[in-house]
Design an enzyme around this catalytic site. Structure first.
Site, mmCIF file in Angstrom:
data_model
loop_
_atom_site.group_PDB
_atom_site.id
_atom_site.type_symbol
_atom_site.label_atom_id
_atom_site.label_comp_id
_atom_site.label_asym_id
_atom_site.label_seq_id
_atom_site.Cartn_x
_atom_site.Cartn_y
_atom_site.Cartn_z
ATOM 1 N N ASP A 98 -11.134 2.465 3.419
ATOM 2 C CA ASP A 98 -11.486 1.044 3.279
ATOM 3 C C ASP A 98 -12.993 0.863 3.061
ATOM 4 O O ASP A 98 -13.440 -0.217 2.692
ATOM 5 C CB ASP A 98 -11.101 0.278 4.554
ATOM 6 C CG ASP A 98 -9.754 -0.409 4.462
ATOM 7 O OD1 ASP A 98 -9.418 -0.914 3.382
ATOM 8 O OD2 ASP A 98 -9.045 -0.453 5.492
ATOM 9 N N GLN A 150 -4.857 -1.627 9.332
ATOM 10 C CA GLN A 150 -4.739 -2.954 8.730
ATOM 11 C C GLN A 150 -5.344 -4.010 9.651
ATOM 12 O O GLN A 150 -5.071 -4.039 10.852
ATOM 13 C CB GLN A 150 -3.244 -3.257 8.447
ATOM 14 C CG GLN A 150 -2.994 -4.533 7.665
ATOM 15 C CD GLN A 150 -3.575 -4.520 6.254
ATOM 16 O OE1 GLN A 150 -3.682 -3.477 5.615
ATOM 17 N NE2 GLN A 150 -3.958 -5.679 5.757
ATOM 18 N N LYS A 204 0.845 -1.203 0.000
ATOM 19 C CA LYS A 204 0.000 0.000 0.000
ATOM 20 C C LYS A 204 0.882 1.255 0.000
ATOM 21 O O LYS A 204 0.604 2.217 -0.716
ATOM 22 C CB LYS A 204 -0.945 -0.023 1.213
ATOM 23 C CG LYS A 204 -2.069 -1.047 1.046
ATOM 24 C CD LYS A 204 -2.868 -1.325 2.313
ATOM 25 C CE LYS A 204 -3.822 -2.501 2.031
ATOM 26 N NZ LYS A 204 -4.660 -2.869 3.173
#
Ligand code: GUN
Length: 281
Positions: A119, A96, A52
């Site tokens: 997200d 995460q 990422k």
């Protein structure tokens, strides 16, 4: 031979489009910044986080990395999120997953400002997705839609069967396919006669989390098969939820693992980072 849907090529195409948009924003003095938080040192998470950050670099976003020890308390993590929520120079915040067991994931995901929720895990953004309002789209399902569209595979009117009902893939995937006018069935571990249900699919999306579980007996001749799974087999090689060699002989198009859905998730995360600018407008 089926059409092999090349996620690596398509994700690069998307990242290059985003790169151009990021450059034009920079000319206007706008820089996009993603904050990435990892708690603990789960090896798979470390790989995802690194990828990422690399994608941010490629596109021209800046990224800030917070690597916190496994013993971090929920309160400490909530405090960091609160600081980042209020920091106007941070556009997107990503925590995460999975988090260590002593931290409640739901609490954490609800604490991220919906405007920075790249997200698309916050209940407000999930709700918007369900009622069809514009906003962030969940990265993996949005990546699957892009793979289909950019491979000229028609979705409208097609029978789509999804295997898996997770909040990250199965459920939001159904919403996005519905938005594209597919007829959608979600299946799961308690579905009766899974094989027969799957054989009705024009588009079969597999996110069940079982290595090479879906063979040709689940697939209709000429179907499109999208494999969201990723595992390491006994020889330490990556494989998906689909038995690729068997299914490839029967389907019209298929995503490989690696190089299918995986790279798309990151490309769509980058798209959401750019979307923060619009959400904030
Ligand atoms: N862990 C596995 N997939 C994801 C994802 O898409 N986002 C985050 N934040 N964590 C994950």
């Amino acid at each position: 031979m089926p059409q092999i849907i090349d996620g690596k090529r398509i994700s690069t195409e998307i990242k290059d489009e985003l790169k151009a948009q990021a450059a034009s924003l920079k000319e206007q003095g706008v820089e996009v910044t993603l904050a990435v938080i990892q708690v603990g040192q789960d090896p798979a998470s470390s790989v995802y986080v690194r990828n990422k950050k690399r994608a941010c670099e490629y596109i021209g976003f800046s990224s800030r990395s917070y690597e916190l020890p496994e013993e971090t308390t929920e309160e400490e993590l909530l405090n960091l999120i609160s600081v980042l929520n209020q920091d106007a120079s941070v556009n997107g915040i990503l925590v995460q997953l999975p988090l260590p067991k002593h931290i409640c994931e739901d609490e954490i995901l609800r604490a991220i400002s919906p405007a920075k929720d790249v997200d698309c895990f916050h209940p407000l953004n999930v709700g918007k997705l369900f009622i069809g309002e514009p906003g962030f789209q969940p990265c993996t399902p949005a990546g699957v839609i892009e793979l289909l569209k950019r491979s000229n595979i028609e979705i409208a009117g097609k029978e789509c069967v999804i295997i898996g009902r997770s909040n990250i893939v199965g459920k939001p995937m159904a919403m996005l396919m519905l938005r594209e006018n597919a007829t959608v069935t979600i299946t799961h571990s308690r579905t009766k006669d899974l094989r027969e249900v799957c054989k009705k699919a024009d588009i079969l999306i597999v996110a069940m989390g079982k290595p090479r579980m879906i063979d040709d007996s689940y697939v209709k001749e000429g179907a499109v098969v999208i494999d969201v799974g990723i595992h390491r087999n006994a020889e330490n090689k990556l494989c998906g939820d689909v038995d690729y060699d068997k299914v490839a002989e029967k389907c019209s198009a298929i995503t490989p693992v690696p190089g299918g859905v995986g790279p798309m998730t990151i490309a769509m995360l980058m798209k959401n980072c750019l979307e923060t600018i619009k959400v904030g407008e």
